[in-house]
Design an enzyme around this catalytic site. Structure first.
Site, PDB file in Angstrom:
ATOM      1  CG  ASN A 106      -2.152   0.809   1.088  1.00  0.00           C
ATOM      2  OD1 ASN A 106      -2.456   1.293   0.001  1.00  0.00           O
ATOM      3  ND2 ASN A 106      -2.900   0.957   2.171  1.00  0.00           N
ATOM      4  CG  HIS A 141     -12.185  -2.981  10.441  1.00  0.00           C
ATOM      5  ND1 HIS A 141     -11.288  -2.210   9.736  1.00  0.00           N
ATOM      6  CD2 HIS A 141     -11.527  -4.126  10.758  1.00  0.00           C
ATOM      7  CE1 HIS A 141     -10.144  -2.867   9.623  1.00  0.00           C
ATOM      8  NE2 HIS A 141     -10.256  -4.039  10.232  1.00  0.00           N
ATOM      9  CG  ASP A 200      -4.760  -1.497  14.706  1.00  0.00           C
ATOM     10  OD1 ASP A 200      -3.693  -1.335  15.329  1.00  0.00           O
ATOM     11  OD2 ASP A 200      -4.814  -1.703  13.478  1.00  0.00           O
ATOM     12  CG  HIS A 221      -2.373   1.959  13.044  1.00  0.00           C
ATOM     13  ND1 HIS A 221      -1.703   2.775  12.161  1.00  0.00           N
ATOM     14  CD2 HIS A 221      -2.861   0.951  12.296  1.00  0.00           C
ATOM     15  CE1 HIS A 221      -1.803   2.283  10.945  1.00  0.00           C
ATOM     16  NE2 HIS A 221      -2.496   1.175  10.992  1.00  0.00           N
ATOM     17  CD  GLU A 252      -4.165  -4.865  14.595  1.00  0.00           C
ATOM     18  OE1 GLU A 252      -5.328  -5.293  14.763  1.00  0.00           O
ATOM     19  OE2 GLU A 252      -3.762  -4.445  13.498  1.00  0.00           O
ATOM     20  CG  HIS A 290      -2.855  -6.812   7.650  1.00  0.00           C
ATOM     21  ND1 HIS A 290      -1.935  -6.175   6.846  1.00  0.00           N
ATOM     22  CD2 HIS A 290      -3.814  -5.901   7.917  1.00  0.00           C
ATOM     23  CE1 HIS A 290      -2.313  -4.916   6.660  1.00  0.00           C
ATOM     24  NE2 HIS A 290      -3.454  -4.726   7.300  1.00  0.00           N
ATOM     25  CG  ASP A 295      -3.847  -2.274   2.707  1.00  0.00           C
ATOM     26  OD1 ASP A 295      -4.759  -2.108   3.536  1.00  0.00           O
ATOM     27  OD2 ASP A 295      -2.697  -2.608   3.023  1.00  0.00           O
TER      28      ASP A 295
HETATM   29  C1  GCO Z   1      -5.336  -3.232  10.054  1.00  0.00           C
HETATM   30  C2  GCO Z   1      -4.308  -2.290   9.588  1.00  0.00           C
HETATM   31  C3  GCO Z   1      -4.628  -1.488   8.387  1.00  0.00           C
HETATM   32  C4  GCO Z   1      -3.380  -0.744   7.915  1.00  0.00           C
HETATM   33  C5  GCO Z   1      -3.321  -0.728   6.418  1.00  0.00           C
HETATM   34  C6  GCO Z   1      -2.073  -0.060   5.927  1.00  0.00           C
HETATM   35  O1  GCO Z   1      -5.241  -3.630  11.194  1.00  0.00           O
HETATM   36  O2  GCO Z   1      -6.199  -3.591   9.262  1.00  0.00           O
HETATM   37  O3  GCO Z   1      -3.731  -1.578  10.630  1.00  0.00           O
HETATM   38  O4  GCO Z   1      -5.730  -0.651   8.561  1.00  0.00           O
HETATM   39  O5  GCO Z   1      -3.351   0.541   8.410  1.00  0.00           O
HETATM   40  O6  GCO Z   1      -3.416  -2.037   5.981  1.00  0.00           O
HETATM   41  O7  GCO Z   1      -1.938  -0.252   4.555  1.00  0.00           O
HETATM   42 MG    MG Z   2      -3.590  -2.982  12.230  1.00  0.00          MG
END
Ligand code: GCO
Ligand code: MG
Length: 402
Positions: free
Chosen positions: A37, A122, A210, A212, A236, A312, A316
């Site tokens: 991505n 989500h 998440d 992040h 996460e 994951h 993307d």
């Molecule tokens: C998730 C991820 C995504 C990423 C994305 C980046 O847990 O699904 O954190 O939202 O941010 O895949 O390209």
């Molecule tokens: Mg994530």
């Protein structure tokens, strides 16, 4: 069974995807996802300019040998570009092997270890009330495991939350957008979000969140401890994981389960995390971690230490990756859960697939190979359209992890 063609297809049915198509002398073809991505063309070039010429004439049946040839033969090891390219080759070769054997790939991986693959979805809201609505909506769709993200009071934009009515999509067109971040605002808010979600929906559903990569280890420990009353399925990416031993500190302070690994691309990125049992779920996936072959090695290591998989599955990652992930998930013993972020309708038409969703579970289907294809004529109607992931700055302007 010689490889006679290997070419890259770049298409943008709403978002960019890079797909490798390998064709054998018998006319069998296989697909591999190579989407990275925001950096898509780097992998496309790596494949077209450097890998495809090396594949012509090789025996498509020798998946492991070709993997090692590309990994060891490049001399320059690992990294997301290299490993996504190797993943695409590996995935396409498993697809071919399944088609030739007339078996779905999961049968070649040892067969099904479960009836179907449990997935999480989500639920995103601009505020807590919207997040509550989103959770209710996804419960109606049959999901029993739900990731909850919400806008944070005082912050203009937050990871995981869409602006306007369109579904959340991480990459944005028209340049790099800048988000602002306050750790204190986040840490104060996040237990309140989950307190409300538990109050509304009770204790039965599995809730995920998440972070992040935005916290330091001690901040992550605070987040994990503050979320303990709401017993998350996982927290996460609580802190960036370049430094694997940083997770020891988080573990000392909280029993909230931890999931990490969507940005990892090799077993070495999670070796210590797994062997010291510093995480509970490893989120490496097919496209960014060297394909089905390498992911199985990560899962095998994880199995020794009671770490489960939680791949994951954001938008993307193309339907080719989703299909491959589901074959992996169905077969591997220590599967935990799979992320499911459905693609838009255009993407589903460009990539016709056998996998399906029902009542919180997915199944890859029983078509030979991966059970996914690409409509090349349609793909050509959606040319590449550059898009970037946002960046993140603290309130004083300092660059922060996004
Ligand atoms: C998730 C991820 C995504 C990423 C994305 C980046 O847990 O699904 O954190 O939202 O941010 O895949 O390209
Ligand atoms: Mg994530």
């Amino acid at each position: 069974m010689k490889i006679v063609d290997a070419r890259v297809i770049v298409t943008c049915p709403g978002r960019n995807f890079v797909t490798l198509k390998i064709v054998t002398e018998d006319g069998v073809h296989g697909l591999g996802d190579a989407t990275l991505n925001g950096r898509e063309l780097a992998v496309a070039s790596y494949l077209t300019d450097h890998v495809a010429p090396l594949l012509i004439g090789r025996d498509a049946r020798r998946i492991e040998d070709i993997w090692q040839f590309l990994y060891k033969g490049a001399y320059w090891r690992r990294g997301p570009v290299t490993m996504s390219a190797i993943a695409a080759v590996d995935t396409a070769l498993w697809d071919i092997k399944g088609k030739v054997a007339n078996l779905p790939v999961y049968q070649l991986l040892g067969g099904a270890s479960r009836e179907a693959v449990r997935v999480y979805c989500h639920a995103n809201g601009t505020d807590v009330d919207q997040a509550v609505k989103a959770v209710a909506h996804h419960l109606d769709l049959g999901y029993t495991a739900i990731r909850v993200q919400s806008g944070i009071p005082g912050l203009h934009s937050t990871y995981g939350v869409a602006k306007g009515d369109r579904p959340y999509e991480p990459a944005e067109k028209g340049g790099v957008s800048e988000h602002r971040w306050s750790t204190e605002a986040y840490l104060t808010f996040i237990p309140r979000l989950f307190e409300r979600i538990r109050a509304e929906f009770g204790d039965e559903i599995d809730l995920l969140h998440d972070v992040h990569h935005r916290l330091t280890p001690i901040e992550a420990a605070r987040a994990g401890r503050s979320l303990e009353p709401y017993h998350l399925f996982w927290m996460e990416d609580p802190t960036p994981a370049e430094q694997q031993d940083a997770f020891r500190l988080i573990r000392q302070h909280t029993v909230t389960p931890i999931a990490v690994g969507e940005v990892f691309n090799a077993i070495f990125d999670c070796q210590q995390l797994i062997q010291e049992q510093l995480i509970d779920y490893v989120r490496t996936t097919v496209v960014h971690a060297g394909g089905i072959s390498h992911l199985r090695k990560i899962a095998a290591l994880a199995e020794l230490y009671q770490v489960r998989t939680g791949s994951h599955g954001a938008t993307d990652l193309s339907p080719v990756c989703m299909a491959a992930a589901l074959h992996f998930d169905l077969s591997v013993h220590n599967f935990g859960i799979q992320e499911h972020m459905p693609h838009n309708a255009e993407t589903d038409v460009v990539f016709p697939h056998e996998y399906s969703y029902r009542d919180g579970f997915m199944h890859p289907g029983d078509a030979p190979g991966l059970g996914v294809d690409i409509d090349e004529a349609l793909a050509a109607q959606y040319p590449y359209d550059p898009a970037y992931l946002p960046v993140n700055r603290k309130l004083d302007g300092t660059m922060h992890s996004w």
